[in-house]
Design an enzyme around this catalytic site. Structure first.
Site, PDB file in Angstrom:
ATOM      1  N   ARG A  60      27.548  27.777  27.735  1.00 40.66           N
ATOM      2  CA  ARG A  60      29.011  27.778  27.897  1.00 40.66           C
ATOM      3  C   ARG A  60      29.673  27.168  26.660  1.00 40.66           C
ATOM      4  O   ARG A  60      30.692  27.648  26.170  1.00 40.66           O
ATOM      5  CB  ARG A  60      29.351  26.938  29.136  1.00 40.66           C
ATOM      6  CG  ARG A  60      30.817  26.808  29.431  1.00 40.66           C
ATOM      7  CD  ARG A  60      31.035  26.022  30.698  1.00 40.66           C
ATOM      8  NE  ARG A  60      30.644  26.776  31.878  1.00 40.66           N
ATOM      9  CZ  ARG A  60      31.445  27.623  32.533  1.00 40.66           C
ATOM     10  NH1 ARG A  60      32.680  27.796  32.140  1.00 40.66           N
ATOM     11  NH2 ARG A  60      31.022  28.262  33.590  1.00 40.66           N
ATOM     12  N   HIS A 104      48.935  27.837  37.451  1.00 35.05           N
ATOM     13  CA  HIS A 104      48.110  27.875  38.667  1.00 35.05           C
ATOM     14  C   HIS A 104      49.019  28.129  39.882  1.00 35.05           C
ATOM     15  O   HIS A 104      50.077  27.509  40.005  1.00 35.05           O
ATOM     16  CB  HIS A 104      47.378  26.543  38.821  1.00 35.05           C
ATOM     17  CG  HIS A 104      46.479  26.507  40.021  1.00 35.05           C
ATOM     18  ND1 HIS A 104      45.237  27.116  40.017  1.00 35.05           N
ATOM     19  CD2 HIS A 104      46.648  25.977  41.252  1.00 35.05           C
ATOM     20  CE1 HIS A 104      44.688  26.962  41.214  1.00 35.05           C
ATOM     21  NE2 HIS A 104      45.518  26.261  41.974  1.00 35.05           N
TER      22      HIS A 104
HETATM   23  C1  GRF Z   1      48.226  33.984  38.329  1.00 30.68           C
HETATM   24  O1  GRF Z   1      48.487  33.904  39.696  1.00 30.68           O
HETATM   25  C2  GRF Z   1      47.925  32.625  37.784  1.00 30.68           C
HETATM   26  O2  GRF Z   1      48.602  31.607  38.440  1.00 30.68           O
HETATM   27  C3  GRF Z   1      46.440  32.498  38.031  1.00 30.68           C
HETATM   28  O3  GRF Z   1      45.930  33.786  37.806  1.00 30.68           O
HETATM   29  C4  GRF Z   1      46.933  34.742  38.044  1.00 30.68           C
HETATM   30  C5  GRF Z   1      47.054  35.570  36.806  1.00 30.68           C
HETATM   31  O4  GRF Z   1      47.901  36.675  36.972  1.00 30.68           O
HETATM   32  N1  GRF Z   1      45.861  31.485  37.192  1.00 30.68           N
HETATM   33  P1  GRF Z   1      48.304  37.545  35.720  1.00 30.68           P
HETATM   34  O5  GRF Z   1      47.013  38.049  35.076  1.00 30.68           O
HETATM   35  O6  GRF Z   1      49.093  36.711  34.784  1.00 30.68           O
HETATM   36  O7  GRF Z   1      49.091  38.676  36.296  1.00 30.68           O
END
Ligand code: GRF
Length: 195
Positions: A60, A104
């Site tokens: 990683r 998030h």
């Molecule tokens: C979003 O809901 C974000 O909060 C989470 O992953 C999703 C990504 O969506 N971390 P996108 O690819 O930006 O449409």
């Protein structure tokens, strides 16, 4: 920006830069999934894309060093994770010294990890939302830059709640990136402190 999938938050940043709400240049969109729709969005906006699969690396850390080098080579100041479905190691954060932001879909520290809207519904919360935070080695636990809440409806499904949260993510992320780029903030323990 680091992405893995749909790229709607990437599109929100692209739109914010276009509208002048965010004074920034998106230098590169780095993606670990070769056929992610986010790559099409970046290409359509004339942004450099880089596909770097996480598969086949000895560790990683080796992969994360590769990512950090690619960002340094493009003189990136701030890294933004938007649906990047990989946990970054402490090594990445050592190698990339600038701020790293993540969006998030929950009101952290509630419901870190995957399927946050699902977790929120399972717990029967009445208010949900999203958080933009600085990334630390601990998952979804870094200093909170901005948050927004949405109501939870009695008939919500994970999909309907996610969609309501996503609208707020698209508003919040450009605002948080602008805040971090503007400077004059500091981190005090777990807290992001506005000057
Ligand atoms: C979003 O809901 C974000 O909060 C989470 O992953 C999703 C990504 O969506 N971390 P996108 O690819 O930006 O449409």
């Amino acid at each position: 920006m680091l992405v893995s999938g749909r790229g709607s938050n990437l599109q929100a940043l692209i739109d914010a830069v276009r509208d002048g709400r965010l004074q920034a240049t998106i230098a590169v969109v780095l993606c670990n999934v070769p056929d992610a729709p986010a790559l099409v969005k970046a290409t359509n906006a004339g942004i450099e894309t880089l596909v770097a699969s996480h598969l086949g690396w000895p560790s990683r850390e080796a992969y994360d060093e590769h990512l950090a080098e690619a960002l340094h080579a493009r003189q990136v100041d701030v890294v933004c994770l938007a649906g990047f479905m990989r946990r970054l190691s402490a090594r990445f954060l050592e190698r990339f010294s600038g701020p790293v932001l993540n969006v998030h879909p929950s009101l952290l520290p509630a419901f870190p990890g995957v399927d946050a809207p699902d977790q929120a519904l399972t717990h029967g919360v009445r208010v949900a939302g999203c958080t933009v935070h600085l990334v630390t080695a601990e998952l979804d636990a870094g200093p909170i830059v901005r948050q927004a809440c949405v109501a939870v409806h009695p008939d919500d499904s994970p999909a309907s709640l996610s969609a309501r949260i996503l609208v707020e993510e698209h508003r919040l992320l450009p605002e948080a990136v602008a805040r971090v780029l503007a400077g004059g903030w500091r981190v005090d323990g777990r807290r992001f402190v506005d000057a």
